[in-house]
Design a protein around this motif. Structure first.
Motif, PDB file in Angstrom:
ATOM      1  N   GLN A  89     -18.762  -3.472  39.728  1.00 37.10           N
ATOM      2  CA  GLN A  89     -17.305  -3.577  39.581  1.00 37.10           C
ATOM      3  C   GLN A  89     -16.720  -4.347  40.759  1.00 37.10           C
ATOM      4  OE1 GLN A  89     -14.903  -0.618  41.094  1.00 37.10           O
ATOM      5  NE2 GLN A  89     -13.372  -0.637  39.478  1.00 37.10           N
ATOM      6  N   ALA A  90     -17.180  -4.009  41.971  1.00 35.62           N
ATOM      7  CA  ALA A  90     -16.655  -4.688  43.161  1.00 35.62           C
ATOM      8  C   ALA A  90     -16.954  -6.180  43.102  1.00 35.62           C
ATOM      9  CB  ALA A  90     -17.267  -4.070  44.414  1.00 35.62           C
ATOM     10  N   VAL A  91     -18.157  -6.514  42.644  1.00 36.48           N
ATOM     11  CA  VAL A  91     -18.530  -7.931  42.554  1.00 36.48           C
ATOM     12  C   VAL A  91     -17.632  -8.636  41.527  1.00 36.48           C
ATOM     13  CG1 VAL A  91     -20.373  -9.490  41.812  1.00 36.48           C
ATOM     14  CG2 VAL A  91     -20.893  -7.609  43.337  1.00 36.48           C
ATOM     15  N   LEU A  92     -17.406  -7.980  40.402  1.00 37.67           N
ATOM     16  CA  LEU A  92     -16.561  -8.605  39.373  1.00 37.67           C
ATOM     17  C   LEU A  92     -15.116  -8.743  39.854  1.00 37.67           C
ATOM     18  CD1 LEU A  92     -17.869  -6.887  36.109  1.00 37.67           C
ATOM     19  CD2 LEU A  92     -18.235  -9.220  36.845  1.00 37.67           C
ATOM     20  N   ILE A  93     -14.605  -7.684  40.477  1.00 36.60           N
ATOM     21  CA  ILE A  93     -13.216  -7.748  40.943  1.00 36.60           C
ATOM     22  C   ILE A  93     -13.098  -8.759  42.084  1.00 36.60           C
ATOM     23  CG2 ILE A  93     -11.358  -6.424  42.044  1.00 36.60           C
ATOM     24  CD1 ILE A  93     -12.112  -4.073  40.362  1.00 36.60           C
ATOM     25  N   GLY A  94     -14.100  -8.770  42.944  1.00 31.61           N
ATOM     26  CA  GLY A  94     -14.100  -9.773  44.009  1.00 31.61           C
ATOM     27  C   GLY A  94     -14.065 -11.177  43.426  1.00 31.61           C
ATOM     28  N   ASN A  95     -14.849 -11.384  42.382  1.00 34.79           N
ATOM     29  CA  ASN A  95     -14.846 -12.693  41.716  1.00 34.79           C
ATOM     30  C   ASN A  95     -13.492 -12.987  41.074  1.00 34.79           C
ATOM     31  OD1 ASN A  95     -17.308 -14.201  41.965  1.00 34.79           O
ATOM     32  ND2 ASN A  95     -18.309 -12.472  40.995  1.00 34.79           N
ATOM     33  N   LEU A  96     -12.867 -11.939  40.545  1.00 34.75           N
ATOM     34  CA  LEU A  96     -11.537 -12.142  39.941  1.00 34.75           C
ATOM     35  C   LEU A  96     -10.529 -12.563  41.009  1.00 34.75           C
ATOM     36  CD1 LEU A  96     -11.127  -9.217  37.394  1.00 34.75           C
ATOM     37  CD2 LEU A  96     -11.222 -11.638  36.895  1.00 34.75           C
ATOM     38  N   PHE A  97     -10.572 -11.878  42.139  1.00 31.32           N
ATOM     39  CA  PHE A  97      -9.660 -12.250  43.229  1.00 31.32           C
ATOM     40  C   PHE A  97      -9.938 -13.681  43.686  1.00 31.32           C
ATOM     41  CE2 PHE A  97      -8.579  -7.712  44.065  1.00 31.32           C
ATOM     42  CZ  PHE A  97      -7.229  -7.871  44.181  1.00 31.32           C
ATOM     43  N   LEU A  98     -11.217 -13.989  43.860  1.00 31.58           N
ATOM     44  CA  LEU A  98     -11.577 -15.346  44.285  1.00 31.58           C
ATOM     45  C   LEU A  98     -11.118 -16.361  43.232  1.00 31.58           C
ATOM     46  CD1 LEU A  98     -15.123 -15.583  45.894  1.00 31.58           C
ATOM     47  CD2 LEU A  98     -13.035 -16.647  46.685  1.00 31.58           C
ATOM     48  N   GLY A  99     -11.383 -16.029  41.963  1.00 30.86           N
ATOM     49  CA  GLY A  99     -11.007 -16.930  40.868  1.00 30.86           C
ATOM     50  C   GLY A  99      -9.500 -17.168  40.836  1.00 30.86           C
TER      51      GLY A  99
END
Lengths: 632, 273
Positions: A341-351
């Motif tokens: 989840q953290a990786v996905l949310i981190g990617n969302l923030f980065l995106g």
């Protein structure tokens, strides 16, 4: 007739007669003199062997037994190939994804329409209508999947479904009536675009949203009851339906889902715009869909920024309800899913940040804010790493020995909630700053107090960041109950920063001087793939977190009240769950692709028969009055 | 941190600053320096699973930075284009063409020739307790279970001290051999254990938990661990066979007291309806 013809005819007749005669003689001889076995002769008579009689008796006995069979309620039924649980899982997930979309789009369509109404800018009105165009098919799919899910529940989990019905039956009638109302509002809102006064139309949109939210509140009661049952006795007997509705996790889920739906809907609408942008033929179309994608992404980020707060509240309430559920979620079998989840949310923030930085390229001339990007990125990446640091680290035996235990002496500080909370709050601040810089791109404030305003904004940011980090560090020196409560001032300071900085910014840039023209449609194509990436990541995240929420109950249908005794009464592994969720996401995007395609038919020219030149009457009944057609 | 590793990396980055290096050199240096710092820069090494996460995040971030502006992307790609197209770099290009597969092959060799070792271990620090446990034929509801002697801390400090002393006795008679004198998972049996016991001085262990959790883990030990999410290999015995209920609660008090940590407490608003 010549003689040879006559002879040939006579020969043919003789041959036929001869053949018939031979055949007749053969039949006579076989019938009369053939040897017949006794068994063959006996076959003509009815079979009365004991075996046949036995079979007949058994058949009769079975028939009688069937007739006398008492009704026994089935507990479970099986679903072929994938099994009952996976079948229900996929259908429920698809229903939920479409429902989230159908609930979200009207919220921001209404807001955009309202902006259009207040500013008089028709573009907003058209944009809101275009968003709404995605709704009608999605609404049908939501309802279809809802019905599908209900049938599957009744068919595959009859006993459990009956139990839920016994607890929540008073909520069903309002639920169905609200669905009728929703359909009424939705179709009137969509087909009535431009047919009513703007105020009436806005009221229709408001009605649609209120009804949609109420539907969500009722459905949320059913699912939260399964995790944190309330209003029933220890044995599960109903005491109060209202208490069952307002169970422990109901309100946190309501808030979390409401916000998440907005973010999800915005991202899907952004993906639609990206899809249209990528298939656009003209610059005008590209400009329009670039703008639409920007608005969709803006909505998605607006929903996304407060989402971690709501998620934290939900997790806190789950923990407060039961330590067992809390530990299962954060420290036990699901802990590594939170790293995903953290990786996905981190990617969302980065995106999201990446899209904003790419968007700065739309503005003419040199952008003075580009130099800040690396520092923002540093903040985002550092927070992303902290958030993705696992508490239960996967390590080899030698690594565990080198660490001196299953926790690392340094990483252990990053693996717990104090660090995670701090990281997510700083991530939100950083993303907000990116948005602020984007907003300012190509503009110079003209107010006399611009310098003071900038200093004030920067001071607020710095103070909030310092406060958030201080509380994060302080959290390591206090006990858990105090630490949990520190998240409130952390969140409050971030919210205060966002509100106060926005207010200053609005006044400071009210009459700003434009230093560069914004060229809508002049954005690198990769930005559109980022929009699609954000939508897919959101969907995947929702699916995975849905698995956590539901899987928390482990071998319970209703936690602590009704045990799951089916063959699926175990928690599926993370690997298996991610596969099921991924397949569901693929199905969802295949269906949403169909929705996009249907929506795009609106802009397509009407069908015309080949060879019919421009200006002639199309072969379409009803398009031209019969008399006119005759004249043409 | 290992200064002998970190300082040269910082020096290299500082040198780039003065050399006015191009963007490609900057990005490549930062990536390599970050990898070296994370992989070799800590006195207690970071497990490779976490190194993988960190390096992936750094790679995504650097990609984002390079591609988020057309000019920046052009500046990044320009040296690569020059390397591939200009004749004066032919030797360098040949070297790169040889070096990249060699590095990949070396990594494959390193991975495949690693010493035989146990598989990756995913021990969950906090396995979830069941909703109800039975200790000494007495049922305990884990949702409402509290340490019966904790209230003495305020109500009767003298009596509380008696329980603490008893807890100390129980700990040093039974637990010290594995969990150690200082409770930092450094007992004399540690070298024979895999995984080694929990480090109670770590803020991320007992301070995150309610006392009922410790009561469950002590009384049921390794055999009582849940199956989901395994493997759960631990040598801890089920102490309910050796200790009384009160002794277990006393040792829980002592563990928190000795490490200076407080158990996760329920406040009034957290109690289930």
């Amino acid at each position: 007739m010549t003689s040879w013809k006559l002879k040939a005819f006579a020969a043919a007749v003789i041959a036929v007669v001869g053949l018939l005669a031979v055949g007749r003689i053969a039949v006579y001889m076989v019938g009369k003199h053939e040897y017949k076995q006794p068994a063959r002769a006996a076959a003509q008579a009815p079979d009365t062997t004991p075996r046949e009689k036995g079979i007949a008796d058994e058949h009769t006995a079975q028939e009688n037994a069937d007739k006398a069979k008492p009704y026994v309620e089935a507990e479970y039924r099986t679903f072929p190939v994938v099994g009952s649980r996976v079948a229900i899982w996929v259908v429920a997930q698809l229903h939920l994804l479409f429902a989230a979309f159908v609930l979200a789009v009207p919220i921001f369509a209404l807001i955009i329409e309202f902006i259009g109404y207040k500013t008089g800018d028709k573009r907003y009105d058209h944009l809101a209508q275009e968003f709404t165009r995605l709704l009608s098919v999605s609404f049908s799919l939501t309802a279809t999947f809802g019905a599908f899910l209900t049938f599957m529940l009744i068919a595959l989990y009859p006993k459990f479904t009956n139990y839920l019905m016994s607890v929540f039956s008073p909520t069903f009638l309002p639920y169905v009536l609200l669905f009728f109302l929703e359909a009424g509002f939705l179709y009137t809102y969509y087909y009535g675009w431009g047919k009513f006064s703007p105020r009436i139309h806005l009221l229709l949109g408001l009605g649609l949203n209120v009804v949609g939210t109420c539907i969500m509140l009722i459905a949320n009661a059913w699912l939260t009851f399964m995790t944190s049952p309330n209003g029933v006795s220890e044995k599960g007997a109903l005491i109060s339906t209202w208490d069952a509705v307002r169970n422990y996790t109901w309100m946190p889920i309501n808030v979390h889902r409401f916000i998440a739906n907005i973010a999800f809907g915005g991202s899907i609408a952004g993906a639609y715009a990206a899809f249209k942008y990528l298939s656009a033929k003209t610059d005008e179309e590209r400009a329009h869909y670039d703008w639409m994608g920007y608005i969709g992404n803006f909505v998605a980020i607006s929903g996304f920024l407060p989402l971690p707060f709501a998620g934290y509240w939900l997790a806190k309430e789950i923990y407060a309800y039961s330590q067992t559920l809390g530990l299962t979620m954060m420290g036990g079998a699901f802990s590594w899913l939170f790293i995903i989840q953290a990786v996905l949310i981190g990617n969302l923030f980065l995106g999201a940040n990446y899209y904003l930085w790419l968007g700065m390229g739309r503005v003419e001339g040199v952008n003075p804010f580009q130099k800040y990007i690396k520092w923002l990125l540093l903040g985002v990446a550092a927070c992303f790493m902290v958030w993705a640091t696992p508490h239960s680290i996967i390590a080899t035996v030698s690594e565990v020995r080198a660490m001196g235990g299953s926790t690392h002496p340094i990483l252990t500080f990053l693996g717990v909630m104090s660090a995670k909370n701090t990281a997510v709050n700083i991530l939100i601040l950083t993303t907000y700053m990116s948005f602020l810089l984007y907003r300012r791109t190509g503009k110079v404030p003209t107010v006399s107090w611009a310098r003071a305003g900038n200093t004030a904004q920067l001071s607020i940011f710095a103070a909030a960041a310092a406060f958030v980090i201080f509380l994060g560090v302080y959290g390591y020196f206090v006990e858990a109950t105090v630490r949990i409560k520190l998240s409130v001032p952390q969140v409050s300071s971030v919210l205060f920063t966002m509100i106060s900085v926005t207010i200053i910014d609005v006044f400071m840039y009210r009459k700003a001087q434009n230093t560069g023209v914004v060229h809508w449609g002049k954005i690198p194509v990769i930005s559109q793939y980022v929009l699609i990436f954000i939508a897919v990541t959101f969907t995947w995240l929702m699916g995975l977190m849905g698995y956590v929420r539901s899987g928390l109950r482990q071998h319970w249908h209703v936690y602590g009240v009704m045990r799951d005794t089916s063959v699926d009464a175990f928690t599926p592994t993370l690997g298996f769950a991610t596969k099921v969720v991924s397949v569901t996401v693929l199905i969802f995007f295949a269906l949403i692709g169909f929705v996009f395609w249907l929506a795009s038919l609106h802009d397509k020219r009407d069908w015309e028969a080949k060879g019919v030149s421009e200006g002639t009457v199309p072969l379409k009944t009803g398009t031209v009055p019969m008399g006119e057609e005759a004249k043409a | 941190m290992k200064l002998m590793v970190v300082l040269p990396l910082l020096a290299a980055i500082l040198a780039l600053r003065f050399m006015k290096a191009n963007l490609f050199t900057w990005i490549a240096t930062i990536w390599v320096a970050f990898f070296i710092a994370v992989r070799f820069g800590f006195s207690v090494p970071i497990p490779s699973s976490v190194v993988g996460i960190y390096v992936s995040v750094a790679s995504i971030a650097l990609f984002t930075y390079v591609t988020s502006d057309r000019g920046r992307l052009k500046a990044f790609v320009a040296p690569l284009v020059r390397l591939m197209t200009e004749k004066r770099y032919t030797m360098l290009l040949a070297l790169v063409v040889l070096l990249v597969p060699t590095l990949v092959a070396g990594n494959v060799y390193r991975t495949m020739s690693a010493a035989v070792e146990g598989p990756f271990f995913s021990r969950t620090v906090h396995p979830a307790p069941p909703a109800e446990i039975t200790v000494h034929d007495k049922k305990f509801d884990m949702i409402t279970l509290q340490n019966p002697f904790r209230p003495l801390e305020k109500d009767n400090p003298e009596q509380f001290k008696v329980h603490l002393q008893n807890g100390r006795k129980v700990y040093y008679q039974n637990c010290v051999f594995c969990h150690g004198d200082s409770m930092a998972a450094n007992g004399m049996f540690v070298h024979a254990l895999n995984p080694i016991p929990t480090n109670f001085t770590d803020k991320g262990t007992i301070a995150m938990l309610q006392e009922s959790f410790l009561f469950w883990r002590i009384s049921k030990g390794g055999p009582g661990l849940p199956e989901e999410g395994g493997p759960w290999d631990t040598a801890m015995p089920a102490w309910e066979h050796f200790l009384t209920e009160d002794e277990i609660w006393d040792v829980v008090l002592f563990v928190y007291d000795f490490t200076g940590q407080r158990p996760r407490a329920r406040d009034e608003s957290e109690k289930p309806k």
